[in-house]
Design a protein around this motif. Structure first.
Motif, mmCIF file in Angstrom:
data_model
loop_
_atom_site.group_PDB
_atom_site.id
_atom_site.type_symbol
_atom_site.label_atom_id
_atom_site.label_comp_id
_atom_site.label_asym_id
_atom_site.label_seq_id
_atom_site.Cartn_x
_atom_site.Cartn_y
_atom_site.Cartn_z
ATOM 1 N N ILE A 1 0.839 -1.188 0.000
ATOM 2 C CA ILE A 1 0.000 0.000 0.000
ATOM 3 C C ILE A 1 0.876 1.240 0.000
ATOM 4 O O ILE A 1 0.623 2.183 -0.742
ATOM 5 C CB ILE A 1 -0.958 -0.009 1.207
ATOM 6 C CG1 ILE A 1 -1.986 -1.130 1.051
ATOM 7 C CG2 ILE A 1 -1.659 1.329 1.349
ATOM 8 C CD1 ILE A 1 -2.875 -1.347 2.252
ATOM 9 N N GLU A 2 1.909 1.215 0.822
ATOM 10 C CA GLU A 2 2.788 2.382 0.883
ATOM 11 C C GLU A 2 3.440 2.652 -0.464
ATOM 12 O O GLU A 2 3.524 3.797 -0.908
ATOM 13 C CB GLU A 2 3.849 2.175 1.960
ATOM 14 C CG GLU A 2 4.635 3.424 2.235
ATOM 15 C CD GLU A 2 5.363 3.386 3.554
ATOM 16 O OE1 GLU A 2 6.486 3.902 3.592
ATOM 17 O OE2 GLU A 2 4.811 2.841 4.525
ATOM 18 N N ARG A 3 3.883 1.610 -1.146
ATOM 19 C CA ARG A 3 4.504 1.787 -2.455
ATOM 20 C C ARG A 3 3.474 2.246 -3.489
ATOM 21 O O ARG A 3 3.728 3.169 -4.262
ATOM 22 C CB ARG A 3 5.153 0.487 -2.923
ATOM 23 C CG ARG A 3 5.810 0.630 -4.268
ATOM 24 C CD ARG A 3 6.626 -0.622 -4.630
ATOM 25 N NE ARG A 3 7.313 -0.406 -5.868
ATOM 26 C CZ ARG A 3 6.815 -0.704 -7.071
ATOM 27 N NH1 ARG A 3 5.630 -1.266 -7.170
ATOM 28 N NH2 ARG A 3 7.511 -0.469 -8.167
ATOM 29 N N ALA A 4 2.308 1.594 -3.498
ATOM 30 C CA ALA A 4 1.289 1.923 -4.495
ATOM 31 C C ALA A 4 0.857 3.378 -4.394
ATOM 32 O O ALA A 4 0.753 4.070 -5.400
ATOM 33 C CB ALA A 4 0.086 0.998 -4.335
ATOM 34 N N ILE A 5 0.618 3.840 -3.189
ATOM 35 C CA ILE A 5 0.136 5.210 -3.015
ATOM 36 C C ILE A 5 1.295 6.197 -2.900
ATOM 37 O O ILE A 5 1.325 7.206 -3.601
ATOM 38 C CB ILE A 5 -0.788 5.297 -1.785
ATOM 39 C CG1 ILE A 5 -2.018 4.423 -2.024
ATOM 40 C CG2 ILE A 5 -1.201 6.737 -1.512
ATOM 41 C CD1 ILE A 5 -2.860 4.189 -0.814
ATOM 42 N N GLY A 6 2.234 5.888 -2.023
ATOM 43 C CA GLY A 6 3.332 6.808 -1.766
ATOM 44 C C GLY A 6 4.288 6.986 -2.928
ATOM 45 O O GLY A 6 4.707 8.097 -3.230
#
Length: 93
Positions: A1-6
């Motif tokens: 999630i952090e990679r996808a959004i951030g």
């Protein structure tokens, strides 16, 4: 999630429970809600498959996380839409 959004700049999270086989009652969905809140993105849920994602389950998920933006992908389909109307009326505004 952090990679996808951030890192990749995704604008939200989408889940198709009938394909992924994860109920909203699964603790992993609690972590997803917390991360979506942290990043300020909505969670889009395909609903209409009662074993994983009935209309009332989506309403309870939204009630559990009032700061989370929850999007119903199908509004309960043709059988379950009345559950949404009653349930959504009870959510905080």
């Amino acid at each position: 999630i952090e990679r996808a959004i951030g890192e990749l700049g995704f604008y939200g999270l989408k889940f198709v429970s009938i394909c992924q086989g994860v109920s909203l009652a699964n603790p992993s969905m609690d972590r997803i809600a917390r991360e979506a809140i942290r990043f300020g993105v909505p969670v889009f849920l395909h609903d209409g498959s009662p074993e994983y994602r009935s209309a009332i389950q989506v309403v309870y998920y939204a009630r559990k996380y009032p700061e989370l933006r929850v999007v119903s992908g199908h509004g309960g389909l043709r059988e379950f839409w009345p559950e949404y109307i009653d349930g959504v009326r009870e959510l905080p505004k």
